[in-house]
Each structure stands twice: as C-alpha cells, then as structure tokens.
Design a protein around this motif. Structure first.
Motif, PDB file in Angstrom:
ATOM      1  N   PHE A  64       0.828  -1.199   0.000  1.00  0.00           N
ATOM      2  CA  PHE A  64       0.000   0.000   0.000  1.00  0.00           C
ATOM      3  C   PHE A  64       0.865   1.252   0.000  1.00  0.00           C
ATOM      4  N   ARG A  65       1.938   1.203   0.772  1.00  0.00           N
ATOM      5  CA  ARG A  65       2.837   2.349   0.829  1.00  0.00           C
ATOM      6  C   ARG A  65       3.394   2.650  -0.557  1.00  0.00           C
ATOM      7  N   GLU A  66       3.769   1.573  -1.272  1.00  0.00           N
ATOM      8  CA  GLU A  66       4.306   1.759  -2.615  1.00  0.00           C
ATOM      9  C   GLU A  66       3.223   2.306  -3.557  1.00  0.00           C
ATOM     10  N   THR A  67       1.989   1.856  -3.370  1.00  0.00           N
ATOM     11  CA  THR A  67       0.881   2.373  -4.174  1.00  0.00           C
ATOM     12  C   THR A  67       0.754   3.882  -4.005  1.00  0.00           C
ATOM     13  N   LEU A  68       0.846   4.307  -2.753  1.00  0.00           N
ATOM     14  CA  LEU A  68       0.720   5.732  -2.447  1.00  0.00           C
ATOM     15  C   LEU A  68       1.839   6.518  -3.131  1.00  0.00           C
ATOM     16  N   PHE A  69       3.067   6.024  -3.001  1.00  0.00           N
ATOM     17  CA  PHE A  69       4.219   6.703  -3.605  1.00  0.00           C
ATOM     18  C   PHE A  69       4.080   6.740  -5.128  1.00  0.00           C
ATOM     19  N   LEU A  70       3.796   5.575  -5.714  1.00  0.00           N
ATOM     20  CA  LEU A  70       3.729   5.512  -7.172  1.00  0.00           C
ATOM     21  C   LEU A  70       2.565   6.335  -7.722  1.00  0.00           C
ATOM     22  N   SER A  71       1.453   6.379  -6.994  1.00  0.00           N
ATOM     23  CA  SER A  71       0.319   7.201  -7.430  1.00  0.00           C
ATOM     24  C   SER A  71       0.760   8.650  -7.582  1.00  0.00           C
ATOM     25  N   ILE A  72       1.486   9.116  -6.570  1.00  0.00           N
ATOM     26  CA  ILE A  72       1.934  10.510  -6.606  1.00  0.00           C
ATOM     27  C   ILE A  72       2.925  10.709  -7.756  1.00  0.00           C
ATOM     28  N   LEU A  73       3.835   9.745  -7.947  1.00  0.00           N
ATOM     29  CA  LEU A  73       4.814   9.882  -9.029  1.00  0.00           C
ATOM     30  C   LEU A  73       4.123   9.875 -10.392  1.00  0.00           C
ATOM     31  N   PHE A  74       3.213   8.939 -10.612  1.00  0.00           N
ATOM     32  CA  PHE A  74       2.493   8.898 -11.886  1.00  0.00           C
ATOM     33  C   PHE A  74       1.640  10.158 -12.061  1.00  0.00           C
ATOM     34  N   GLY A  75       1.026  10.617 -10.972  1.00  0.00           N
ATOM     35  CA  GLY A  75       0.220  11.838 -11.030  1.00  0.00           C
ATOM     36  C   GLY A  75       1.077  13.026 -11.443  1.00  0.00           C
ATOM     37  N   GLN A  76       2.247  13.127 -10.817  1.00  0.00           N
ATOM     38  CA  GLN A  76       3.141  14.252 -11.099  1.00  0.00           C
ATOM     39  C   GLN A  76       3.649  14.206 -12.538  1.00  0.00           C
ATOM     40  N   LEU A  77       4.041  13.018 -12.982  1.00  0.00           N
ATOM     41  CA  LEU A  77       4.528  12.889 -14.362  1.00  0.00           C
ATOM     42  C   LEU A  77       3.424  13.244 -15.357  1.00  0.00           C
ATOM     43  N   SER A  78       2.193  12.835 -15.064  1.00  0.00           N
ATOM     44  CA  SER A  78       1.076  13.158 -15.954  1.00  0.00           C
ATOM     45  C   SER A  78       0.861  14.665 -16.014  1.00  0.00           C
ATOM     46  N   VAL A  79       0.938  15.316 -14.843  1.00  0.00           N
ATOM     47  CA  VAL A  79       0.706  16.761 -14.813  1.00  0.00           C
ATOM     48  C   VAL A  79       1.805  17.487 -15.587  1.00  0.00           C
ATOM     49  N   LEU A  80       3.063  17.132 -15.311  1.00  0.00           N
ATOM     50  CA  LEU A  80       4.165  17.830 -15.974  1.00  0.00           C
ATOM     51  C   LEU A  80       4.122  17.581 -17.488  1.00  0.00           C
ATOM     52  N   GLY A  81       3.930  16.320 -17.862  1.00  0.00           N
ATOM     53  CA  GLY A  81       3.848  15.990 -19.289  1.00  0.00           C
ATOM     54  C   GLY A  81       2.654  16.662 -19.942  1.00  0.00           C
ATOM     55  N   GLY A  82       1.515  16.621 -19.251  1.00  0.00           N
ATOM     56  CA  GLY A  82       0.282  17.200 -19.789  1.00  0.00           C
ATOM     57  C   GLY A  82       0.399  18.704 -19.958  1.00  0.00           C
ATOM     58  N   LEU A  83       0.991  19.376 -18.962  1.00  0.00           N
ATOM     59  CA  LEU A  83       1.156  20.829 -19.061  1.00  0.00           C
ATOM     60  C   LEU A  83       2.088  21.178 -20.213  1.00  0.00           C
ATOM     61  N   ALA A  84       3.199  20.431 -20.337  1.00  0.00           N
ATOM     62  CA  ALA A  84       4.155  20.700 -21.413  1.00  0.00           C
ATOM     63  C   ALA A  84       3.470  20.556 -22.762  1.00  0.00           C
ATOM     64  N   PHE A  85       2.700  19.479 -22.899  1.00  0.00           N
ATOM     65  CA  PHE A  85       2.008  19.244 -24.166  1.00  0.00           C
ATOM     66  C   PHE A  85       0.953  20.328 -24.422  1.00  0.00           C
ATOM     67  N   ALA A  86       0.175  20.652 -23.382  1.00  0.00           N
ATOM     68  CA  ALA A  86      -0.896  21.631 -23.543  1.00  0.00           C
ATOM     69  C   ALA A  86      -0.330  22.992 -23.927  1.00  0.00           C
ATOM     70  N   ILE A  87       0.768  23.373 -23.255  1.00  0.00           N
ATOM     71  CA  ILE A  87       1.350  24.691 -23.532  1.00  0.00           C
ATOM     72  C   ILE A  87       1.946  24.719 -24.935  1.00  0.00           C
TER      73      ILE A  87
END
Lengths: 370, 247
Positions: free
Chosen positions: A313-336
C-alpha cells in the motif's frame, strides 16, 4: 524476495536514525529507494511551488509588514531565472508569472489528488470525486451569483470550496440514511448539483453581467488560475498533506477493513468525513486546471496505474503521486506547446501510463475487473 | 474468573424482522466458545452486538466489565470477519502491512516504534508466515490469508479473538492446522469466540457451545451440548448436519 528485519535494530547512526524515522517504510530494495528518491524530488518541487505562490502573495504585503520588498526581490529573481529558462529552451513560458501560477497549481494538484485518491479508489469511492466536482460547479454558480448580487470581492473558488464541502457532508448524510444501494445517492447528488448549477447560471444571466469563463471551469484552463486560486491550492495542499501524514495509519486500516477498525474503536465516521471533505477541497483546487468534467481522473487514474504494479500500500501511495506528477508535468508541457486545454492533455497522458502499467505488470488483478 | 463478555436479555431486529431475541449469556476469560446455528439464525448479529458493531434494541452488553458504549480498549479485541479478506483481493497491501494494523490502536497518531515492529515480527513468526511477509495478500492461499488475520489480532495483543467463519474457502488440511493454532492460543489464555458452520470441526475444538436460532437454545460445555437436543431443536427436523462427512 528476501526479508530483512535486521534494519530496525535501533543501533543509532544516521542511516538507522533515518530508517527509524521513516517508521515502517523500511526501504529494502533498489526499486524502493528509487521511489523514495522520486518522492523526495516531488516534495522539493511541491515545496518550491508553494514558495513561489507565497512570494507572489507576500510581494504585495502591506508596508508595515516590512517583508514586501524582500519578497518582491526574490520574486523578480525567480522571473529572471524563468527568462533564462525561456532563452535556453526557446520557449515563451517561464518568464510569465501567470504561467508559473498555473504550473504551481498543477504540480500541487499532481501531489494531493493521487494522495487522497489512493484511499478513495480502494474504498470503492472513486465516483465521489466526480460527484463533488459537480457540486463544486454548483458552488461556482452560487459564488458568481453571490458576487454579482452583493458586490463581494472575495474569491469565487472559496465559495465553491464551501459549497463543495457542504455537498460532501450532505452526500455522506444521504448515503447513511438512504435505503438503497450506495451509488444511488451519488448519482442523484451528481446530476442534482449540476442541475442547480445550470439553473443558477442561466437565471443569473438575466439580470447580472456574468463575465466568467464557464467553459474554463468545465474543461479546465491555464488562464482561469488566478493568484487567489493558486494561493487556495497552496494552502489546501499543505493542509491535506499534513492531515494524511497524521492519519495515514487510521485511513489505511479503515480502507482495508472497516469493521475491524470499528472493533478496534477507531472513529470510523470521523475519518470518513475527513476523507470526503479532503476530497471536496482537492476537487475544487483541481477544477481550475482539469475542469469539472475531468477532475475525477486525477483522483483515480494514477492510483489505478500504481495499483497495477505496486507490491504494497505504501508503494501504491508513492507511485500514485509519481504517476500523477509525471502526468501533470507531461500534460502541461504538451498543452502549452500545442495550445490545447491542460485537463484533457493531463488525463490522456495519465491513461497512457495506465495502459503501459497493464502491459508491464501482466497481472490479472486489475481494479476494474472486480 | 472474570467475564469478558456479558449479554443480558438482548434483542435486535432488522426493521420488523427479529434477528436476536432475549439472549443472555456470559463468556468467561479463557473460554473457547463456539457459536452455532442455522443460516440466518442471528450468529453474526449476536457477535456484532457483543463487539459493539450494533446497538441492541433492548437489553445490555458489557465488554471486559465496561458497558459497551463506554468500552474503548479497542486493542484488546482481535476481530476477523468474513468480509476482512474482501478488500485484500484487489487492494495492494502486503502481509506485513496487514499485521502491522494490529498496532494502530496502540500507537494512535504517533509513529510506530522499534518495539511495535518487533511485536509484528513475533506475530508473523507465531503463525509461521514470516517468509510471506512482503507478499501482496492476494497472492496467498486462503489458509495463509486467515493466518495473516490471526497474526494481526496477535499483534494487537488482544485478549479476545472474535472470528466469524474464518475458514470459508480454506482447504481441509489448512483448516485443521488453523484450528490447532487456535487451540494453542486458547491454552495461552486468549478468549476465543468462533462462528463456524461446520459443527463437526467446531465441537472438536471448542470447550463451550452457544447454539442459537434467534433465541438461545443451549449454552454450556461441548459434551452437554452434544448430549442435549438443542441442535435438532435449533435446526428443526431437517438438520442432519452433524452426521455428514467433510471434504
């Protein structure tokens, strides 16, 4: 898989001290250290974004507070650094304060949405986020009317926040007292609050001049992130991270085995309310970037991705945040770069990660299959 | 001997439908009580009333001497429900994480200390799943999963184990082993309340039996229960459960 229990021997030294401070995190394999490194980087990014928003606020501090000129100096250094970034990257993004505001909001949402989402998804409450986003939309409508009628100068999002939190508590009240399946009140509140929102906006149009970008709230937009909106997200991010850190264990126990948690005399109802109100708060913050319609994706998709590949579960929490962050950064870069809405870009990238994780894990325990 | 659970003239209904009616019984420290009755006889409801998961419509319950509403030593009870394992089938959670939950009621908001981790390690060892500690719980067999939940109860240093049909879906060999382990724990002084639909295996291990079907038909030691007619009364004419062979 080797089991090493010798690293909790409490023999002092910085490593042992750190391990002990980390409590039951106890990283043992290289993969876990890499994840921890990613989390530390994300945390640093988050802290610097909160710092930026703070400077953006403090530079307008009243004169007696003294701090204004110093904040202004630091802030302009930040923008100068942004100009250099633009110069080297050949972009026209980082020298604009409003862009940083939007990026900061995205980064913080990329941390707190998956954080809260991990508990929601595994409590089978994934659709609550969607519902509360619709409630927040009604909140935006209420806020618009309130501002138009009273001339109040406060933040629109603040009104949405209050309405959404009340909606969250109302939804829980309804679920506790309803005599039907749990998702029926969710469906009713979801469509009901959207109905109220559309009525209020149409009604308001008749007698006030509503100069607001409704489409921005529906689909998300970088342009609707105001300084106030960014400040709200910064404040709620700090509060949510602290609350989850303090209640991590209790929330996990309740998520995994609610009845046993009740028998252990945990105040399950209080933690449920905490979780749902945190969700409402995160949803209102995320709505600016992601839009009402897409906001639930940020609560759900990174968690689904992480759950495919995580061992604990701990790893799920960590990876969720990492995948979330990568999606946001990638998504913002693409959108901009492509001048497209950020919400759709972020969600499409997040779903890309999800599909990759399914391919990579080859496990048959996908959440959606149960 | 002190009473762990006392139930006095307790009734509970779901709407109009009575589930438990006028039941009084008391469970002493060190008892190994089997709670039996046909499907829908109110066994789980009675257990929920004993643990405070439900409030009785009338009558009173005390737990470790405290009225149920005032009882707050949650860590003294280890509870394994039929539903306990549900979430584990999809939620990514390791055996160690599940067992560590047993310490949560002890530490509250403070971080877990070295001693907490030691207690978890001991609990894992007691039920012989140390080698599985870092596995995701959905990778375990039914028997291993049940032992994980017992380890969680042990980690909470519970005085009372409440088990609601803990061996559903567990193969016969693991089940024998599981009940052997419960016998050991009971010998160490832990009070156990067990709901089990398999009367054969139940009467082999428990020392007292409460047989209910909405009302209490028998409460006494296992020998007197087997000699009484409580079973046929509670189950009606078509019981025959006790004779059949188990797979």
């Amino acid at each position: 898989m080797s089991l090493d229990t010798t690293n909790v021997d409490g023999t002092g030294g910085p490593v042992a001290g750190l391990t002990s401070w980390l409590g039951w995190f106890r990283p043992q394999r290289r993969r876990e250290w890499v994840e921890l490194g990613g989390i530390v980087l994300t945390a640093l990014l988050g802290v610097s974004m909160v710092g930026y928003i703070l400077l953006d606020w403090l530079r307008f501090a009243p004169e007696w507070a003294v701090i204004g000129p110093y904040a202004d100096l630091l802030f302009s250094q930040f923008i100068v650094a942004g100009m250099w970034m633009d110069h080297y990257l050949g972009t026209n993004v980082f020298s604009h304060p409003f862009m940083w505001r939007a990026i900061a909001t995205g980064v913080l949402i990329g941390i707190v949405a998956p954080l809260v989402g991990t508990y929601l998804v595994h409590r089978q409450m994934a659709l609550i986020g969607e519902t509360l986003a619709h409630t927040a939309f009604a909140g935006v409508a209420v806020g618009l009317l309130f501002i138009a009628l009273t001339g109040w100068t406060g933040s629109l999002l603040f009104v949405a926040l209050i309405v959404s939190a009340l909606g969250a508590i109302g939804l829980q009240w309804l679920t506790d007292r309803t005599n039907t399946y749990g998702d029926v009140p969710i469906a009713i509140v979801l469509s009901g609050s959207f109905a109220v929102g559309t009525l209020l906006i149409s009604w308001g149009r008749d007698f006030t001049s509503l100069a607001i970008d409704i489409e921005g709230f529906l689909f998300g937009s970088l342009a609707i992130v105001t300084a106030e909106g960014a400040r709200l997200v910064a404040a709620l991010s700090v509060v949510v991270v602290v609350l989850v850190a303090l209640n991590y264990k209790q929330l996990l126990f309740i998520t995994f085995d609610e009845q046993a948690a009740r028998v252990a005399r945990l105040d399950v109802d209080r933690y449920n309310t905490l979780l749902i109100v945190m969700t409402a708060v995160v949803v209102v913050g995320a709505m600016q970037i992601l839009g009402v319609i897409l906001v639930a994706a940020m609560l759900v998709v990174p968690v689904a991705t992480a759950s495919q590949v995580a061992e604990s579960f701990r790893e799920t929490l960590f990876l969720s945040i990492l995948f979330g962050q990568l999606s946001v950064l990638g998504g913002l870069a693409f959108a901009i770069s492509a001048s497209l809405p950020p919400g759709g870009s972020i969600v499409v990238i997040a779903i890309g990660f999800y599909l990759l994780s399914i391919a990579a894990s080859g496990r048959s325990t996908a959440i959606s299959m149960h | 001997m002190s009473s762990v659970v006392t139930v006095e003239d307790v009734s509970f209904a779901y709407g109009e439908k009575a589930a438990v009616e006028g039941i009084s019984l008391s469970i002493e420290s060190g008892d190994f009580l089997g709670l039996i009755g046909p499907n829908g006889s109110g066994k789980t409801t009675l257990l929920h009333l004993m643990l405070g998961l439900k409030r009785p419509d009338s009558g009173s319950v005390t737990l470790f001497g405290d009225p149920i509403d005032e009882f707050d030593d949650g860590e003294r009870i280890g509870y394994v429900s039929q539903r306990s394992t549900d979430r584990g089938s999809t939620m990514p959670v390791t055996v160690r994480e599940v067992v560590t939950m047993g310490r949560f009621a002890h530490v509250g908001r403070s971080p877990l200390g070295t001693d907490d981790h030691e207690i978890v390690d001991e609990a894992l060892e007691t039920v012989e799943i140390t080698d599985l500690a870092d596995r995701r719980i959905n990778q375990l067999s039914g028997g291993q999963r049940q032992r994980t939940f017992i380890a969680r109860a042990l980690a909470s240093e519970a005085d009372l184990l409440a088990l609601d049909e803990p061996t559903v879906g567990v193969d016969a060999e693991s089940r024998e082993r599981f009940y052997g382990m419960l016998d050991d724990l009971n010998r160490q002084g832990i009070t156990i309340i067990l709901i089990e639909h398999d009367i054969d295996i139940l009467t082999k291990h428990v020392d007292t039996v409460a047989c209910i079907n909405r009302e209490l038909y028998h409460h006494g030691d296992t020998v007197s229960f087997l000699e009484s007619e409580a079973l046929s009364k509670a189950y009606g004419a078509a019981h025959g459960v006790i004779e059949h062979d188990h797979p």
